[in-house]
Motif scaffolding. Structure first.
Motif, PDB file in Angstrom:
ATOM      1  N   TYR A 140       0.824  -1.207   0.000  1.00 35.50           N
ATOM      2  CA  TYR A 140       0.000   0.000   0.000  1.00 35.50           C
ATOM      3  C   TYR A 140       0.858   1.257   0.000  1.00 35.50           C
ATOM      4  CZ  TYR A 140      -4.272  -2.669   0.771  1.00 35.50           C
ATOM      5  OH  TYR A 140      -5.338  -3.526   0.618  1.00 35.50           O
ATOM      6  N   ALA A 141       1.986   1.219   0.698  1.00 34.99           N
ATOM      7  CA  ALA A 141       2.889   2.368   0.686  1.00 34.99           C
ATOM      8  C   ALA A 141       3.449   2.598  -0.713  1.00 34.99           C
ATOM      9  CB  ALA A 141       4.027   2.141   1.688  1.00 34.99           C
ATOM     10  N   ALA A 142       3.733   1.514  -1.439  1.00 29.93           N
ATOM     11  CA  ALA A 142       4.240   1.654  -2.807  1.00 29.93           C
ATOM     12  C   ALA A 142       3.190   2.266  -3.723  1.00 29.93           C
ATOM     13  CB  ALA A 142       4.675   0.293  -3.339  1.00 29.93           C
ATOM     14  N   VAL A 143       1.928   1.830  -3.585  1.00 31.22           N
ATOM     15  CA  VAL A 143       0.850   2.375  -4.422  1.00 31.22           C
ATOM     16  C   VAL A 143       0.673   3.864  -4.156  1.00 31.22           C
ATOM     17  CG1 VAL A 143      -1.624   2.304  -4.875  1.00 31.22           C
ATOM     18  CG2 VAL A 143      -0.342   0.174  -4.647  1.00 31.22           C
ATOM     19  N   VAL A 144       0.601   4.228  -2.871  1.00 29.70           N
ATOM     20  CA  VAL A 144       0.452   5.651  -2.521  1.00 29.70           C
ATOM     21  C   VAL A 144       1.650   6.445  -3.007  1.00 29.70           C
ATOM     22  CG1 VAL A 144       0.262   7.272  -0.607  1.00 29.70           C
ATOM     23  CG2 VAL A 144      -1.038   5.145  -0.555  1.00 29.70           C
ATOM     24  N   GLY A 145       2.848   5.877  -2.852  1.00 32.71           N
ATOM     25  CA  GLY A 145       4.048   6.572  -3.295  1.00 32.71           C
ATOM     26  C   GLY A 145       4.070   6.804  -4.787  1.00 32.71           C
ATOM     27  N   GLN A 146       3.591   5.821  -5.559  1.00 36.93           N
ATOM     28  CA  GLN A 146       3.557   5.976  -7.019  1.00 36.93           C
ATOM     29  C   GLN A 146       2.612   7.094  -7.432  1.00 36.93           C
ATOM     30  OE1 GLN A 146       4.534   1.323  -8.312  1.00 36.93           O
ATOM     31  NE2 GLN A 146       2.536   2.194  -8.697  1.00 36.93           N
ATOM     32  N   VAL A 147       1.421   7.118  -6.837  1.00 35.72           N
ATOM     33  CA  VAL A 147       0.443   8.147  -7.198  1.00 35.72           C
ATOM     34  C   VAL A 147       0.944   9.532  -6.789  1.00 35.72           C
ATOM     35  CG1 VAL A 147      -1.919   8.958  -6.849  1.00 35.72           C
ATOM     36  CG2 VAL A 147      -1.465   6.510  -7.048  1.00 35.72           C
ATOM     37  N   VAL A 148       1.479   9.636  -5.576  1.00 37.33           N
ATOM     38  CA  VAL A 148       1.992  10.927  -5.111  1.00 37.33           C
ATOM     39  C   VAL A 148       3.169  11.383  -5.958  1.00 37.33           C
ATOM     40  CG1 VAL A 148       3.119  12.093  -3.175  1.00 37.33           C
ATOM     41  CG2 VAL A 148       1.159  10.619  -2.756  1.00 37.33           C
ATOM     42  N   ALA A 149       4.032  10.447  -6.332  1.00 32.91           N
ATOM     43  CA  ALA A 149       5.195  10.803  -7.145  1.00 32.91           C
ATOM     44  C   ALA A 149       4.777  11.334  -8.504  1.00 32.91           C
ATOM     45  CB  ALA A 149       6.113   9.593  -7.304  1.00 32.91           C
ATOM     46  N   VAL A 150       3.757  10.721  -9.113  1.00 27.72           N
ATOM     47  CA  VAL A 150       3.306  11.177 -10.429  1.00 27.72           C
ATOM     48  C   VAL A 150       2.607  12.524 -10.317  1.00 27.72           C
ATOM     49  CG1 VAL A 150       1.724  10.688 -12.319  1.00 27.72           C
ATOM     50  CG2 VAL A 150       3.164   8.866 -11.400  1.00 27.72           C
ATOM     51  N   VAL A 151       1.724  12.680  -9.315  1.00 32.33           N
ATOM     52  CA  VAL A 151       0.976  13.934  -9.184  1.00 32.33           C
ATOM     53  C   VAL A 151       1.899  15.089  -8.823  1.00 32.33           C
ATOM     54  CG1 VAL A 151      -0.833  15.109  -7.878  1.00 32.33           C
ATOM     55  CG2 VAL A 151      -1.146  12.728  -8.569  1.00 32.33           C
ATOM     56  N   ALA A 152       2.784  14.865  -7.850  1.00 36.32           N
ATOM     57  CA  ALA A 152       3.650  15.951  -7.402  1.00 36.32           C
ATOM     58  C   ALA A 152       4.856  16.153  -8.309  1.00 36.32           C
ATOM     59  CB  ALA A 152       4.132  15.675  -5.972  1.00 36.32           C
ATOM     60  N   GLY A 153       5.332  15.079  -8.922  1.00 38.76           N
ATOM     61  CA  GLY A 153       6.539  15.191  -9.727  1.00 38.76           C
ATOM     62  C   GLY A 153       6.310  15.564 -11.166  1.00 38.76           C
ATOM     63  N   ALA A 154       5.077  15.384 -11.670  1.00 40.68           N
ATOM     64  CA  ALA A 154       4.803  15.685 -13.081  1.00 40.68           C
ATOM     65  C   ALA A 154       5.059  17.153 -13.427  1.00 40.68           C
ATOM     66  CB  ALA A 154       3.373  15.282 -13.430  1.00 40.68           C
ATOM     67  N   PRO A 155       4.555  18.122 -12.628  1.00 39.78           N
ATOM     68  CA  PRO A 155       4.890  19.519 -12.948  1.00 39.78           C
ATOM     69  C   PRO A 155       6.388  19.814 -12.866  1.00 39.78           C
ATOM     70  CG  PRO A 155       2.989  19.409 -11.492  1.00 39.78           C
ATOM     71  CD  PRO A 155       3.573  18.039 -11.533  1.00 39.78           C
ATOM     72  N   LEU A 156       7.077  19.151 -11.935  1.00 39.26           N
ATOM     73  CA  LEU A 156       8.521  19.358 -11.833  1.00 39.26           C
ATOM     74  C   LEU A 156       9.238  18.814 -13.067  1.00 39.26           C
ATOM     75  CD1 LEU A 156       9.113  18.388  -8.088  1.00 39.26           C
ATOM     76  CD2 LEU A 156       8.779  20.665  -9.075  1.00 39.26           C
ATOM     77  N   LEU A 157       8.755  17.682 -13.591  1.00 36.36           N
ATOM     78  CA  LEU A 157       9.344  17.131 -14.811  1.00 36.36           C
ATOM     79  C   LEU A 157       9.142  18.085 -15.979  1.00 36.36           C
ATOM     80  CD1 LEU A 157      10.619  14.831 -16.480  1.00 36.36           C
ATOM     81  CD2 LEU A 157       8.302  13.875 -16.728  1.00 36.36           C
ATOM     82  N   THR A 158       7.944  18.649 -16.100  1.00 34.91           N
ATOM     83  CA  THR A 158       7.689  19.610 -17.166  1.00 34.91           C
ATOM     84  C   THR A 158       8.581  20.835 -17.023  1.00 34.91           C
ATOM     85  OG1 THR A 158       5.384  18.869 -17.325  1.00 34.91           O
ATOM     86  CG2 THR A 158       5.908  21.020 -18.257  1.00 34.91           C
ATOM     87  N   GLY A 159       8.719  21.328 -15.787  1.00 38.62           N
ATOM     88  CA  GLY A 159       9.612  22.459 -15.571  1.00 38.62           C
ATOM     89  C   GLY A 159      11.059  22.136 -15.882  1.00 38.62           C
ATOM     90  N   TRP A 160      11.489  20.919 -15.543  1.00 38.04           N
ATOM     91  CA  TRP A 160      12.851  20.481 -15.836  1.00 38.04           C
ATOM     92  C   TRP A 160      13.100  20.420 -17.340  1.00 38.04           C
ATOM     93  CZ3 TRP A 160      17.727  19.684 -14.958  1.00 38.04           C
ATOM     94  CH2 TRP A 160      18.430  18.666 -15.595  1.00 38.04           C
ATOM     95  N   MET A 161      12.121  19.882 -18.081  1.00 41.08           N
ATOM     96  CA  MET A 161      12.279  19.793 -19.533  1.00 41.08           C
ATOM     97  C   MET A 161      12.304  21.176 -20.180  1.00 41.08           C
ATOM     98  SD  MET A 161       9.782  16.514 -20.323  1.00 41.08           S
ATOM     99  CE  MET A 161       9.978  16.724 -22.085  1.00 41.08           C
ATOM    100  N   ARG A 162      11.474  22.083 -19.692  1.00 36.50           N
ATOM    101  CA  ARG A 162      11.495  23.448 -20.216  1.00 36.50           C
ATOM    102  C   ARG A 162      12.829  24.130 -19.920  1.00 36.50           C
ATOM    103  NH1 ARG A 162       5.539  25.522 -18.120  1.00 36.50           N
ATOM    104  NH2 ARG A 162       4.256  24.223 -19.533  1.00 36.50           N
ATOM    105  N   LEU A 163      13.372  23.860 -18.727  1.00 34.92           N
ATOM    106  CA  LEU A 163      14.651  24.462 -18.362  1.00 34.92           C
ATOM    107  C   LEU A 163      15.773  23.927 -19.238  1.00 34.92           C
ATOM    108  CD1 LEU A 163      16.229  26.290 -16.428  1.00 34.92           C
ATOM    109  CD2 LEU A 163      16.461  24.319 -14.894  1.00 34.92           C
ATOM    110  N   VAL A 164      15.786  22.608 -19.468  1.00 32.50           N
ATOM    111  CA  VAL A 164      16.822  22.014 -20.325  1.00 32.50           C
ATOM    112  C   VAL A 164      16.728  22.573 -21.738  1.00 32.50           C
ATOM    113  CG1 VAL A 164      17.588  19.853 -21.399  1.00 32.50           C
ATOM    114  CG2 VAL A 164      17.004  19.903 -18.973  1.00 32.50           C
ATOM    115  N   ARG A 165      15.512  22.673 -22.245  1.00 32.36           N
ATOM    116  CA  ARG A 165      15.336  23.202 -23.601  1.00 32.36           C
ATOM    117  C   ARG A 165      15.769  24.663 -23.679  1.00 32.36           C
ATOM    118  NH1 ARG A 165       9.866  22.580 -27.331  1.00 32.36           N
ATOM    119  NH2 ARG A 165      10.644  23.769 -29.113  1.00 32.36           N
ATOM    120  N   ALA A 166      15.453  25.440 -22.645  1.00 34.88           N
ATOM    121  CA  ALA A 166      15.840  26.853 -22.643  1.00 34.88           C
ATOM    122  C   ALA A 166      17.360  27.013 -22.610  1.00 34.88           C
ATOM    123  CB  ALA A 166      15.210  27.559 -21.449  1.00 34.88           C
ATOM    124  N   ARG A 167      18.018  26.223 -21.797  1.00 37.85           N
ATOM    125  CA  ARG A 167      19.477  26.323 -21.716  1.00 37.85           C
ATOM    126  C   ARG A 167      20.138  25.925 -23.028  1.00 37.85           C
ATOM    127  NH1 ARG A 167      21.066  26.802 -16.297  1.00 37.85           N
ATOM    128  NH2 ARG A 167      19.496  28.203 -15.398  1.00 37.85           N
TER     129      ARG A 167
END
Length: 319
Positions: free
Chosen positions: A7-34
């Motif tokens: 159950y901890a793994a399931v919750v961790g996966q969902v939280v990681a995708v929800v919270a980390g998805a905007p960070l991934l988009t920001g990271w990709m935009r930053l890499v492209r900008a640089r």
């Protein structure tokens, strides 16, 4: 203990995708900008944009029905359910038995269908155009994803994704085989199309001749737009996570070990960040193909997936 770990793994996966998805988009935009010689807005900019949109008043166009209002929440919900099923952190979870390939692809298709119906519900020319283009792309992308993963399921003898990943961990040489190389090439193109990235679509433009995804969401504003953008970011993060889990599965927990589960999010974040950086770098060098050439590109990826299935069948049949 095993249930608590699962159950901890399931919750961790969902939280990681929800919270980390905007960070991934920001990271990709930053890499492209640089790479383009610009400073960039920073990794946290998508979260700032979401906070600004959540403070605005929701606006619903006149004449729209339930499809328009339900689509943003349905897009996020289907992606969150898929995130619970896909083995990003662990293959031993309480929902692993339900993580069938067809179920996961159907969840992606349901989110795509919801947005297409929302685009049609607005009654605008842009919404109808975007919905038509999106369903054309989806008709070629979904079978490609199915065949790509199915090629990997033949040696494992099951279409259950956690079982495929667990079986692949014991046979690392499989990824250098013709089946693995063809499947990863086909799935990579399908991910680009499913997430609306260059060369299939350009997420940073509203030009009528090029946009597909953006045409369906032009009428959204405020919190609804925040949900639509979050859903799109979650789909990108989840598909890159699926790609890394299938072809670079090392670091995913397979047993009842809290230490392995604690290290899995870090390794998963590193793998997805590397894939995101490679995708952003590729977008700098690539140009968007003409809309009428997109079916040719997707048909080519489907052919690669079909060849990977054939290669897997004959190689495993011969062995």
């Amino acid at each position: 203990m095993r249930n608590a770990l699962g159950y901890a793994a399931v919750v961790g996966q969902v939280v990681a995708v929800v919270a980390g998805a905007p960070l991934l988009t920001g990271w990709m935009r930053l890499v492209r900008a640089r790479l383009e010689g610009r400073a960039g807005a920073g990794v946290l900019q998508p979260w700032r944009d979401a906070r600004k949109l959540l403070r605005k008043e929701p606006v619903t166009p006149v004449g729209t029905g339930p499809a328009f209002r339900v689509a943003p929440a349905l897009l996020v919900a289907t992606t969150a359910v898929a995130a619970a099923l896909v083995p990003l952190l662990s293959t031993a979870t309480p929902v692993s038995g339900h993580a069938d390939l067809i179920v996961v692809v159907a969840l992606f298709a349901l989110g795509t269908l919801a947005l297409a119906l929302a685009g049609l519900d607005t009654g605008t020319a842009f919404g109808g155009m975007g919905a038509s283009r999106e369903m054309t792309v989806a008709a070629l992308v979904e079978p490609t994803i199915l065949l790509s993963v199915f090629a990997l399921s033949i040696p494992a003898g099951t279409t259950n994704i956690p079982a495929i990943v667990a079986d692949a961990l014991g046979q690392p040489a499989r990824f250098a085989s013709p089946t693995g190389l063809l499947a990863v090439a086909a799935l990579a193109v399908a991910v680009l199309a499913e997430t609306g990235r260059i060369p299939v679509d350009n997420p940073s433009t509203h030009l009528e001749l090029t946009m597909i995804h953006e045409a369906m969401v032009l009428e959204y504003a405020g919190p609804d737009l925040a949900l639509v953008e979050l859903g799109a970011q979650m789909r990108l993060a989840l598909l890159l996570g699926l790609l890394s889990s299938l072809f670079v599965p090392w670091g995913i927990a397979t047993g009842a070990s809290w230490a392995a589960l604690a290290a899995a999010p870090v390794l998963c974040a590193v793998k997805v960040a590397v894939l995101g950086a490679l995708l952003a770098a590729a977008e700098v060098c690539w140009a968007k193909v003409r809309l009428f050439r997109v079916p040719e590109l997707l048909a080519g990826s489907f052919l690669l997936a079909l060849l990977s299935v054939s290669a897997s069948y004959f190689l495993n049949g011969a062995s």
